[in-house]
Design a protein around this motif. Structure first.
Motif, PDB file in Angstrom:
ATOM      1  N   UNK A   1       0.830  -1.277   0.048  1.00 20.90           N
ATOM      2  CA  UNK A   1      -0.036  -0.101  -0.103  1.00 20.90           C
ATOM      3  C   UNK A   1       0.700   1.229  -0.021  1.00 20.90           C
ATOM      4  N   UNK A   2       0.179   2.532  -0.044  1.00 18.44           N
ATOM      5  CA  UNK A   2       0.682   3.849   0.232  1.00 18.44           C
ATOM      6  C   UNK A   2       0.383   4.215   1.662  1.00 18.44           C
ATOM      7  N   UNK A   3       1.494   4.339   2.391  1.00 14.60           N
ATOM      8  CA  UNK A   3       1.386   4.705   3.660  1.00 14.60           C
ATOM      9  C   UNK A   3       1.933   5.956   4.117  1.00 14.60           C
ATOM     10  N   UNK A   4       1.282   6.726   4.855  1.00 10.45           N
ATOM     11  CA  UNK A   4       1.714   8.094   5.665  1.00 10.45           C
ATOM     12  C   UNK A   4       2.982   7.634   6.454  1.00 10.45           C
TER      13      UNK A   4
ATOM     14  N   UNK B   1       2.551   8.805  10.467  1.00  7.56           N
ATOM     15  CA  UNK B   1       1.334   8.075  11.194  1.00  7.56           C
ATOM     16  C   UNK B   1       1.341   6.494  10.805  1.00  7.56           C
ATOM     17  N   UNK B   2       2.050   5.883   9.694  1.00 11.00           N
ATOM     18  CA  UNK B   2       2.121   4.700   9.391  1.00 11.00           C
ATOM     19  C   UNK B   2       0.472   4.208   8.768  1.00 11.00           C
ATOM     20  N   UNK B   3      -0.302   5.191   8.532  1.00 15.86           N
ATOM     21  CA  UNK B   3      -1.622   4.708   8.047  1.00 15.86           C
ATOM     22  C   UNK B   3      -1.624   4.552   6.636  1.00 15.86           C
ATOM     23  N   UNK B   4      -2.207   3.481   6.324  1.00 15.10           N
ATOM     24  CA  UNK B   4      -2.519   3.134   4.648  1.00 15.10           C
ATOM     25  C   UNK B   4      -3.524   4.076   4.384  1.00 15.10           C
TER      26      UNK B   4
END
Length: 579
Positions: free
Chosen positions: A283-286, A289-292
């Motif tokens: 995926x593409x992650x921030x 934050x590590x958020x996808x």
């Protein structure tokens, strides 16, 4: 893995080669070669046919039919096994070298004891071939070049070969319980002309059943690596296939990541880093934050990076990212956009299907028009005559519009001679609906001579398309040495299209030449050069190559309505003929 037709065709072709190597009956060798081509191009599964049905296939006689039945029944052909014993394996290996025929290969073995490619290369460098009849300095140069081509292609397989394997794998794994999605990726999805290995992706929660089914495929000969997320195998043809299993919600990111190319991915990741993001196969992650933030579809991933979806065939880092950011990506041509095929053959010359069979098969593809372009007389082994061509034209006119209202065009594939002349005089050429002109001989002419012959062909008012313009055969023969930029300019000036030949061993023009030619305003024809009804499918590879060259439908003349196409075929300054 291989179609039964292709499998037995390879057996018969090997027997034909062995007959030629040993100096056997040339007529017999040619008969087996013709039968091999006929069976490879036959639309039905020949493994399910008895001897009587096989004899109905053109160029398949009683003796060959019995051998085909025996092969599928017993797994071997005794005559072939015996012939193999009489010719060392190394000599058979030598025949694979471009520019080295079977007789010369046997001469090298008998006179110098050469029985491998490496031995031949060493013998040339140590000048052991000097004085051997038929082996002059130019022959040595050609052989070294052929050896280089063979070694270069040894690690890669043609696009068509890899595609057949990949589609069989995808079809098999799609049926495995728990497999949610399955597709090929990598250079195959980008439609590169040769493939190093095949990448296949599966979306599944449990990878176990998929991996088990994958390693149990009948054409797998070696398990290179086995794991829960990735398994690699090697096939009977030596092709490596890498299977990766991903969660379904990571499918889009996985397809972006594993389609590549490496350079494209690096560019895309640079954009991600600039935006505080990180891209992986999951995926593409921030970054903070590590958020996808995107992963399910390729469109989602590209959109989050400020890009439109980029067709896989463009993902080579040749300006597609910048074009996407600027909103200037081309709307590349698709197979659905093709309205017809402008280069095909029948059994009147070297095809294996009748005119009626080819026309019917083309109509089933939904074409609006279809051209038959059998060889002209200067390709002497085809034994074309004026009378044969005129009789075919009459039959084409009779069939016109009979199948789903598909219009038929009667054409020919002319031979561009060493001086640029073509087979027939203007008054005979005027009767054709279109003429494809191709180089079939004199490949070693100087750069100036090759350029002149192509320019003269372009300037012929009856030549509409330059067929397979460089005459290359991937892994077998490099393209002719010509000033292609001069040819491109001449095509644009004279209204002559350049062909993108879909035959997997040609793919000619190649993508890099297409990129250059389009800058001159050249028009193109994407053709199958089919010699059988299954061969009509080769347009898929031509379309992929056209996409890699950034072509739109407007660039390709056989996407145009018939009326517009006919205007183009008249060429500027020449009136339309009624023939």
């Amino acid at each position: 893995m291989a179609r039964p037709n292709d499998e037995v065709a390879a057996v018969l072709q090997e027997y034909a080669d062995l007959l030629a190597i040993t100096g056997g009956d040339a007529f017999k060798s040619r008969a087996y070669e013709k039968a091999a081509r006929a069976l490879a191009g036959h639309p039905a599964d020949v493994s399910r046919m008895d001897a009587k049905a096989l004899r109905a296939v053109p160029n398949v006689g009683a003796s060959i039919a019995e051998k085909v039945v025996a092969y599928f029944r017993d797994g071997s052909v005794p005559e072939l096994d015996q012939a193999r014993k009489s010719v060392p394996a190394g000599v058979r290996e030598l025949v694979a070298i471009p520019a080295l025929g079977p007789k010369k290969a046997m001469t090298l073995y008998q006179d110098l004891g050469i029985s491998s490619v490496d031995e031949l290369a060493g013998a040339i460098r140590s000048e052991r071939l000097r004085g051997l009849k038929g082996f002059g300095p130019k022959t040595e140069e050609n052989l070294l070049h052929g050896i280089a081509l063979l070694r270069q292609s040894g690690q890669r397989v043609p696009l068509g070969t890899a595609m057949a394997v990949a589609e069989e794998v995808v079809a098999a794994l799609t049926e495995v319980p728990g497999c949610e999605r399955c597709a090929y990726a990598g250079s195959l999805r980008r439609m590169r002309e040769t493939i190093g290995d095949v990448d296949v992706l599966v979306a599944a929660d449990d990878s176990g059943p998929v991996m088990e089914a994958f390693t149990a495929l009948p054409f797998v000969t070696e398990i290179v690596a086995h794991g829960a997320k990735k398994t690699s195998v090697r096939t009977t043809e030596g092709l490596q296939i890498d299977l990766r299993v991903l969660p379904a919600d990571a499918w889009g990111a996985g397809m972006v990541y594993f389609t590549g190319s490496k350079a494209h991915n690096v560019h895309v990741r640079q954009i991600a880093v600039r935006d505080g993001l990180k891209l992986s196969e999951y995926g593409l992650f921030d970054t903070e934050s590590g958020e996808r933030v995107a992963s399910a579809t390729e469109e989602d991933v590209y959109a989050r990076l400020g890009l439109p979806w980029i067709p896989p065939t463009l993902r080579e880092d040749r300006g597609e990212v910048a074009a996407g950011l600027a909103g200037e990506l081309p709307d590349v041509v698709t197979r659905d956009a093709l309205r017809g095929d402008l280069h095909t053959h029948t059994d009147l010359t070297d095809g294996v299907a009748t005119l009626e069979e080819m026309v019917l098969a083309a109509s089933r593809l939904g074409y609006a028009y279809y051209a038959v372009t059998d060889h002209a007389p200067d390709l002497f082994m085809q034994r074309m005559t004026d009378a044969k061509m005129l009789a075919q034209r009459e039959r084409v006119r009779e069939l016109d519009g009979r199948h789903r209202r598909m219009r038929l065009l009667h054409g020919t594939e002319l031979n561009i001679g060493p001086d640029g002349a073509v087979d027939w005089p203007p008054q005979f050429l005027a009767g054709f609906d279109l003429c494809v002109a191709s180089v079939h001989s004199h490949f070693a002419l100087s750069r100036d001579a090759q350029t002149r012959r192509l320019l003269r062909a372009c300037e012929n008012p009856y030549v509409n398309v330059i067929g397979h313009p460089t005459a290359r055969r991937l892994g077998k023969r490099t393209g002719i040495d010509a000033d292609l930029d001069a040819v491109f300019a001449a095509c644009a000036r004279t209204g002559t299209a350049l062909e993108i030949n879909g035959q997997p061993e040609r793919l000619d023009l190649g993508d890099e030449e297409i990129l250059r030619a389009r800058q001159y305003g050249v028009r193109f024809a994407v053709d199958s050069d089919a010699h059988s009804t299954p061969g009509l499918d080769y347009v898929r590879y031509g379309v992929g190559t056209a996409q890699r060259g950034w072509l739109t439908a407007d660039d390709v003349i056989n996407t145009w309505p018939l009326r517009k196409l006919k205007r183009f075929l008249r060429k500027e300054g020449r009136e339309e003929t009624s023939g």
